[in-house]
Design an enzyme around this catalytic site. Structure first.
Site, PDB file in Angstrom:
ATOM      1  N   LYS A  35      41.202  32.562 -17.701  1.00 17.29           N
ATOM      2  CA  LYS A  35      40.243  32.053 -16.521  1.00 17.29           C
ATOM      3  C   LYS A  35      41.082  31.438 -15.259  1.00 17.29           C
ATOM      4  CE  LYS A  35      40.998  27.268 -17.878  1.00 17.29           C
ATOM      5  NZ  LYS A  35      40.343  25.876 -18.294  1.00 17.29           N
ATOM      6  N   ARG A 133      33.349  16.075 -21.774  1.00 16.62           N
ATOM      7  CA  ARG A 133      33.392  16.909 -20.894  1.00 16.62           C
ATOM      8  C   ARG A 133      32.158  17.936 -20.877  1.00 16.62           C
ATOM      9  NH1 ARG A 133      38.586  20.422 -18.998  1.00 16.62           N
ATOM     10  NH2 ARG A 133      38.028  21.304 -21.033  1.00 16.62           N
ATOM     11  N   TYR A 255      53.453  19.246  13.632  1.00 13.59           N
ATOM     12  CA  TYR A 255      52.243  18.660  13.954  1.00 13.59           C
ATOM     13  C   TYR A 255      52.527  17.110  13.981  1.00 13.59           C
ATOM     14  CZ  TYR A 255      48.971  22.595  14.030  1.00 13.59           C
ATOM     15  OH  TYR A 255      48.086  23.899  14.229  1.00 13.59           O
ATOM     16  N   MET A 303      48.846  25.180   8.013  1.00 12.04           N
ATOM     17  CA  MET A 303      48.074  25.930   7.315  1.00 12.04           C
ATOM     18  C   MET A 303      48.828  27.240   6.707  1.00 12.04           C
ATOM     19  SD  MET A 303      44.418  27.778   8.256  1.00 12.04           S
ATOM     20  CE  MET A 303      43.385  25.934   8.305  1.00 12.04           C
TER      21      MET A 303
END
Length: 360
Positions: A35, A133, A255, A303
């Site tokens: 998966k 779940r 940043y 990013m």
């Protein structure tokens, strides 16, 4: 393009090693979990490799993943963990996918559909033993038990559950769940019924947890190596240097000026950032490697980009050289610890723009 983007290098030889270790522990059916794009490694490529190593049963999360595999590979059993949802009977049937039935309503819909088609072949039921779940809870299990005449019509019925604390070998909750599952096994003690309890962690808890099928995922792909000392790291994330700069004492990088140079340093920029799965929280904490030399990440992770202090190797390093983010020097587990998250999170977050390279 090899000098403009990052690469996730996947060592197939080590996947085979990990598969063989699992085979030594469990002689029963092995159903690899592919998966989430095989945990980010590439589901089609990994499935094809595992098929060559005699695997024929595979576990995915949803029907979209199953369709992708089915488009590229045939003659395998694909189990869909999220079950049979609204109006999906036809697509499951046409593609021969096997839904994991998580509620009594799903059980009713799917068994009725198969019996009408006169093809009561394989049935898979998930029961909840403490994860809360997915899977049938006690009331639903009793309803299915009361319809055991339907169960007996199928050639094979797999009943499974999932451990909540399998990575904690000393957790008593594993014993609690196993004992609950044993009670369910005794209820469905028919010749056509098989049982599955263990995913990766459960496999290494011992034979009492193996039953008829095991479902390895992260252990195949080189995460949670503490399960067994013979398991090997599988993945390496590397990124090329695309720029080299000089930062003077007192100047800042990245940043919001989160890093301020305490001395004159040399920096390198690599094309890897939080869009590629490197967490912002690792800013000014993490490190990468040039060969076996440890180099600190500095400034806030962007990013698409990361800044590294390469002063230690300023006379050796050049544009185009690759830095290792995790792999040989710091395995997936180690990088996850530094990132304050799990190896599952790291490996499944590596973006598609990082090229997958398969070794061996």
């Amino acid at each position: 393009m090899q000098y403009s983007h990052s690469k996730l290098i996947i060592n197939l030889k080590n996947i085979k090693n990990n598969l063989n270790i699992i085979k030594k522990f469990s002689k029963n059916t092995i159903c690899p979990v592919i998966k989430a794009n095989a945990y980010g490694l590439g589901d089609v490529e990994i499935a094809k490799f595992l098929i060559k190593n005699k695997c024929k049963d595979f576990w995915v999360a949803n029907i979209s993943e199953a369709l992708k595999i089915n488009k590229n590979i045939s003659n395998i059993n694909i189990y869909v963990a999220n079950g049979l949802n609204k109006n999906e009977e036809k697509i499951f049937f046409q593609n021969k996918f096997i839904p994991v039935l998580n509620t009594y309503e799903q059980f009713q819909k799917w068994t009725n559909y198969l019996i009408q088609k006169k093809l009561p072949n394989k049935l898979v039921i998930q029961v909840d033993t403490g994860m809360c779940r997915s899977g049938m809870q006690h009331e639903d299990i009793l309803k299915v038990y009361n319809e055991r005449s339907i169960i007996r019509k199928f050639k094979e019925v797999i009943i499974l559950t999932h451990l909540a604390s399998a990575d904690e070998k000393k957790s008593q909750y594993n014993v609690v769940q196993k004992n609950r599952f044993l009670k369910i096994q005794s209820m469905f003690n028919y010749p056509n019924c098989k049982f599955s309890l263990a995913a990766s962690g459960g496999i290494f808890l011992g034979k009492d947890y193996h039953f008829d099928m095991v479902r390895p995922g992260i252990a195949l792909y080189g995460g949670k190596l503490f399960f067994n000392k013979q398991l090997k790291n599988v993945v390496s994330l590397v990124s090329p240097i695309i720029q080299i700069n000089r930062l003077k004492k007192g100047e800042t990088a990245g940043y919001n000026q989160s890093y301020k140079a305490k001395r004159n340093i040399v920096t390198a920029t690599i094309p890897l950032g939080y869009a590629d799965g490197v967490k912002i929280k690792i800013s000014n904490i993490g490190y990468v490697f040039y060969k076996d030399i440890k180099l600190p990440m500095i400034g806030r992770i962007s990013m698409d980009l990361m800044i590294v202090d390469v002063t230690k190797v300023k006379n050796k390093i050049k544009i185009g050289d690759h830095l290792e983010v995790f792999g040989k020097n710091l395995n997936l587990d180690g990088f996850a610890r530094v990132s304050q998250t799990s190896p599952y999170d790291i490996i499944t977050s590596v973006s598609e723009r990082c090229e997958r390279v398969y070794l061996n």
